[in-house]
Design a protein around this motif. Structure first.
Motif, mmCIF file in Angstrom:
data_model
loop_
_atom_site.group_PDB
_atom_site.id
_atom_site.type_symbol
_atom_site.label_atom_id
_atom_site.label_comp_id
_atom_site.label_asym_id
_atom_site.label_seq_id
_atom_site.Cartn_x
_atom_site.Cartn_y
_atom_site.Cartn_z
ATOM 1 N N GLU A 150 -2.940 -2.670 -28.973
ATOM 2 C CA GLU A 150 -2.509 -3.959 -29.526
ATOM 3 C C GLU A 150 -3.602 -5.022 -29.437
ATOM 4 O O GLU A 150 -3.388 -6.158 -29.848
ATOM 5 C CB GLU A 150 -1.258 -4.426 -28.797
ATOM 6 C CG GLU A 150 -0.081 -3.465 -28.958
ATOM 7 C CD GLU A 150 1.203 -3.989 -28.349
ATOM 8 O OE1 GLU A 150 2.016 -4.544 -29.106
ATOM 9 O OE2 GLU A 150 1.370 -3.848 -27.129
ATOM 10 N N ALA A 151 -4.771 -4.662 -28.940
ATOM 11 C CA ALA A 151 -5.877 -5.613 -28.806
ATOM 12 C C ALA A 151 -6.554 -5.832 -30.153
ATOM 13 O O ALA A 151 -6.444 -5.005 -31.067
ATOM 14 C CB ALA A 151 -6.890 -5.092 -27.797
ATOM 15 N N PRO A 152 -7.289 -6.944 -30.311
ATOM 16 C CA PRO A 152 -8.082 -7.154 -31.538
ATOM 17 C C PRO A 152 -9.066 -6.006 -31.727
ATOM 18 O O PRO A 152 -9.529 -5.393 -30.758
ATOM 19 C CB PRO A 152 -8.801 -8.479 -31.260
ATOM 20 C CG PRO A 152 -7.956 -9.171 -30.232
ATOM 21 C CD PRO A 152 -7.377 -8.080 -29.378
ATOM 22 N N ILE A 153 -9.409 -5.739 -32.971
ATOM 23 C CA ILE A 153 -10.248 -4.585 -33.266
ATOM 24 C C ILE A 153 -11.613 -4.675 -32.589
ATOM 25 O O ILE A 153 -12.177 -3.645 -32.183
ATOM 26 C CB ILE A 153 -10.406 -4.397 -34.798
ATOM 27 C CG1 ILE A 153 -11.103 -3.063 -35.106
ATOM 28 C CG2 ILE A 153 -11.147 -5.574 -35.417
ATOM 29 C CD1 ILE A 153 -10.388 -1.846 -34.619
ATOM 30 N N ALA A 154 -12.144 -5.875 -32.419
ATOM 31 C CA ALA A 154 -13.444 -6.005 -31.740
ATOM 32 C C ALA A 154 -13.356 -5.504 -30.304
ATOM 33 O O ALA A 154 -14.283 -4.852 -29.806
ATOM 34 C CB ALA A 154 -13.918 -7.457 -31.771
ATOM 35 N N ASP A 155 -12.223 -5.796 -29.637
ATOM 36 C CA ASP A 155 -12.036 -5.325 -28.269
ATOM 37 C C ASP A 155 -11.840 -3.805 -28.228
ATOM 38 O O ASP A 155 -12.330 -3.125 -27.310
ATOM 39 C CB ASP A 155 -10.829 -6.016 -27.621
ATOM 40 C CG ASP A 155 -11.036 -7.514 -27.437
ATOM 41 O OD1 ASP A 155 -12.201 -7.966 -27.509
ATOM 42 O OD2 ASP A 155 -10.043 -8.227 -27.229
ATOM 43 N N VAL A 156 -11.130 -3.273 -29.228
ATOM 44 C CA VAL A 156 -10.943 -1.819 -29.314
ATOM 45 C C VAL A 156 -12.288 -1.127 -29.489
ATOM 46 O O VAL A 156 -12.592 -0.132 -28.818
ATOM 47 C CB VAL A 156 -9.998 -1.467 -30.473
ATOM 48 C CG1 VAL A 156 -9.982 0.046 -30.721
ATOM 49 C CG2 VAL A 156 -8.582 -1.964 -30.186
ATOM 50 N N LEU A 157 -13.115 -1.664 -30.375
ATOM 51 C CA LEU A 157 -14.431 -1.072 -30.617
ATOM 52 C C LEU A 157 -15.296 -1.100 -29.356
ATOM 53 O O LEU A 157 -15.983 -0.122 -29.046
ATOM 54 C CB LEU A 157 -15.135 -1.795 -31.762
ATOM 55 C CG LEU A 157 -14.510 -1.607 -33.143
ATOM 56 C CD1 LEU A 157 -15.161 -2.543 -34.152
ATOM 57 C CD2 LEU A 157 -14.625 -0.170 -33.595
ATOM 58 N N ALA A 158 -15.238 -2.203 -28.643
ATOM 59 C CA ALA A 158 -16.023 -2.313 -27.406
ATOM 60 C C ALA A 158 -15.557 -1.281 -26.379
ATOM 61 O O ALA A 158 -16.383 -0.639 -25.707
ATOM 62 C CB ALA A 158 -15.907 -3.726 -26.841
ATOM 63 N N ALA A 159 -14.239 -1.090 -26.281
ATOM 64 C CA ALA A 159 -13.703 -0.133 -25.318
ATOM 65 C C ALA A 159 -14.073 1.296 -25.696
ATOM 66 O O ALA A 159 -14.435 2.111 -24.838
ATOM 67 C CB ALA A 159 -12.181 -0.281 -25.232
ATOM 68 N N VAL A 160 -13.986 1.621 -26.985
ATOM 69 C CA VAL A 160 -14.341 2.966 -27.442
ATOM 70 C C VAL A 160 -15.825 3.234 -27.210
ATOM 71 O O VAL A 160 -16.215 4.313 -26.740
ATOM 72 C CB VAL A 160 -13.969 3.156 -28.925
ATOM 73 C CG1 VAL A 160 -14.542 4.468 -29.463
ATOM 74 C CG2 VAL A 160 -12.460 3.128 -29.109
ATOM 75 N N ALA A 161 -16.656 2.256 -27.514
ATOM 76 C CA ALA A 161 -18.102 2.415 -27.318
ATOM 77 C C ALA A 161 -18.425 2.696 -25.851
ATOM 78 O O ALA A 161 -19.220 3.597 -25.535
ATOM 79 C CB ALA A 161 -18.840 1.176 -27.813
ATOM 80 N N ARG A 162 -17.808 1.946 -24.961
ATOM 81 C CA ARG A 162 -18.050 2.168 -23.522
ATOM 82 C C ARG A 162 -17.595 3.561 -23.103
ATOM 83 O O ARG A 162 -18.289 4.277 -22.372
ATOM 84 C CB ARG A 162 -17.321 1.106 -22.691
ATOM 85 C CG ARG A 162 -17.971 -0.275 -22.729
ATOM 86 C CD ARG A 162 -17.380 -1.176 -21.635
ATOM 87 N NE ARG A 162 -15.946 -1.365 -21.803
ATOM 88 C CZ ARG A 162 -15.403 -2.349 -22.525
ATOM 89 N NH1 ARG A 162 -16.187 -3.222 -23.162
ATOM 90 N NH2 ARG A 162 -14.088 -2.461 -22.630
ATOM 91 N N ALA A 163 -16.406 3.952 -23.567
ATOM 92 C CA ALA A 163 -15.859 5.250 -23.168
ATOM 93 C C ALA A 163 -16.700 6.407 -23.687
ATOM 94 O O ALA A 163 -16.816 7.445 -23.024
ATOM 95 C CB ALA A 163 -14.419 5.381 -23.671
ATOM 96 N N LEU A 164 -17.301 6.242 -24.858
ATOM 97 C CA LEU A 164 -18.100 7.312 -25.452
ATOM 98 C C LEU A 164 -19.564 7.241 -25.071
ATOM 99 O O LEU A 164 -20.345 8.138 -25.411
ATOM 100 C CB LEU A 164 -17.973 7.265 -26.985
ATOM 101 C CG LEU A 164 -16.570 7.451 -27.574
ATOM 102 C CD1 LEU A 164 -16.647 7.447 -29.100
ATOM 103 C CD2 LEU A 164 -15.914 8.729 -27.072
ATOM 104 N N GLY A 165 -19.955 6.170 -24.387
ATOM 105 C CA GLY A 165 -21.355 6.007 -24.026
ATOM 106 C C GLY A 165 -22.235 5.729 -25.227
ATOM 107 O O GLY A 165 -23.408 6.119 -25.275
ATOM 108 N N LYS A 166 -21.675 5.032 -26.208
ATOM 109 C CA LYS A 166 -22.404 4.686 -27.429
ATOM 110 C C LYS A 166 -22.596 3.182 -27.522
ATOM 111 O O LYS A 166 -21.888 2.395 -26.877
ATOM 112 C CB LYS A 166 -21.631 5.149 -28.677
ATOM 113 C CG LYS A 166 -21.588 6.629 -28.909
ATOM 114 C CD LYS A 166 -20.948 6.905 -30.274
ATOM 115 C CE LYS A 166 -21.047 8.360 -30.675
ATOM 116 N NZ LYS A 166 -20.526 8.595 -32.054
#
Length: 333
Positions: A150-166
């Motif tokens: 339910e977070a803004p897409i910018a926050d989702v992208l930041a979380a995915v990037a951190r989790a994937l190491g990208k």
């Protein structure tokens, strides 16, 4: 001593991979529909796929009920919701089917059209009822516990990037190319990520998120609820997680959804959409895309590329098949 009958919802035969049998059905649909790729008639694409897929599904050793199909009986001559499929000799299962996800893309000769079938134990697939659309977020398994859907897409992208190491700038996001997503696409690009536009049907994009080296890191946006259930079948077998929320289009549909028993505030997960312990999935590319190569017609053969997946074993097979024109019963001359 007679064997105890199998209870609905229990595991299927552990030694039998129905996904391999489903691939014959998706191959038949892909080959027949591919003859109409680029010819401009999406209904012709769909009808060819349905006509080819249904008889093959009828030979599979199962007692299936279509939960996610082509529509209601009066609107869909074949593979309609509630239709009985299979030869009746095997396990009781729910079926989710789309003879071609991406009919418009196929008709225009564009990427990412696929023929797909999923199944799981009877009574384990989510029934959308009157809810045609849902908001979806699909992320790789490594990011499933890190994102707030339910977070803004910018926050989702930041979380995915951190989790994937990208780096965030290295992410690619699949989004259906619709006017309703204009602001979402702008927000994704402002956050530095790239957008892969999907013309029609988001099943291939969602499944690609769970496949290594597909080039798609996540999928987001409003798409079909039936397609969400089909994608969930594949994601149960692979590395991906879907978060969805039903999106009624108007007050009438909202009231119908509530009457059906849906909680419109609930975030649905992959397991909510397909809760079975033994899920099977088969897909064959119609046109080449991020997930699979499309059908290729050669002088003496037709070549297909398919996915066969099973949740219980974690087996994911990429199957490239050369169908001999003179001998294959899947090819309609």
């Amino acid at each position: 001593m007679s064997a105890e009958p199998r209870r609905p919802g229990t595991a299927l035969d552990p030694d039998r991979n129905l996904a391999l049998e489903l691939v014959r059905a998706t191959e038949a649909a892909a080959i027949s529909s591919a003859r109409y790729v680029g010819r401009g008639d999406k209904n012709q694409v769909d009808q060819a796929a349905v006509d080819a897929m249904r008889p093959v599904l009828g030979t599979v050793g199962m007692s299936g009920v279509v939960v996610i199909g082509e529509g209601e009986k009066d609107e869909a001559p074949m593979l309609f919701n509630g239709e009985q499929v299979g030869d009746g000799s095997g396990p009781e299962v729910d079926i989710a089917v789309d003879p071609v996800d991406g009919t418009s893309a196929a008709a225009k000769g564009l990427p990412d059209a696929v023929a797909v079938v999923g199944l799981s134990e009877r009574g384990t697939m989510f029934d959308p009822g009157p809810c045609v659309y849902m908001h979806k977020l699909v992320v790789p398994g490594a990011a499933a516990g890190a994102v707030d859907p339910e977070a803004p897409i910018a926050d989702v992208l930041a979380a995915v990037a951190r989790a994937l190491g990208k780096r965030q700038e290295d992410l690619t996001v699949a989004v259906l190319d619709r006017p309703r997503h204009a602001e979402l696409v702008a927000d994704i690009r402002r956050a530095g990520a790239a957008v892969r536009s999907l013309l029609d049907g988001d099943v291939a994009g969602a499944i690609a998120v769970g496949q290594p080296d597909s080039g798609v890191d996540l999928l987001v946006g409003v798409g079909g609820t039936p397609e969400g259930v089909i994608a969930a079948c594949a994601l149960r077998c692979s590395d991906g997680e879907l978060f969805g929320r039903l999106q009624p289009r108007d007050d009438g549909e909202r009231a119908a959804a509530l009457d059906f028993g849906h909680d419109l505030d609930r975030i649905l997960t992959t397991t909510d959409l397909v809760s079975g312990d033994d899920v099977f999935f088969g897909a064959t590319g119609v046109t080449t895309g991020a997930l699979l190569r499309g059908v290729r017609f050669q002088r003496d053969a037709v070549v297909t590329q398919s996915l066969s997946m099973r949740s219980r074993s974690g087996a994911i097979r990429v199957i490239e098949t050369r169908h001999d024109r003179s001998r294959s019963n899947l090819i309609r001359h």
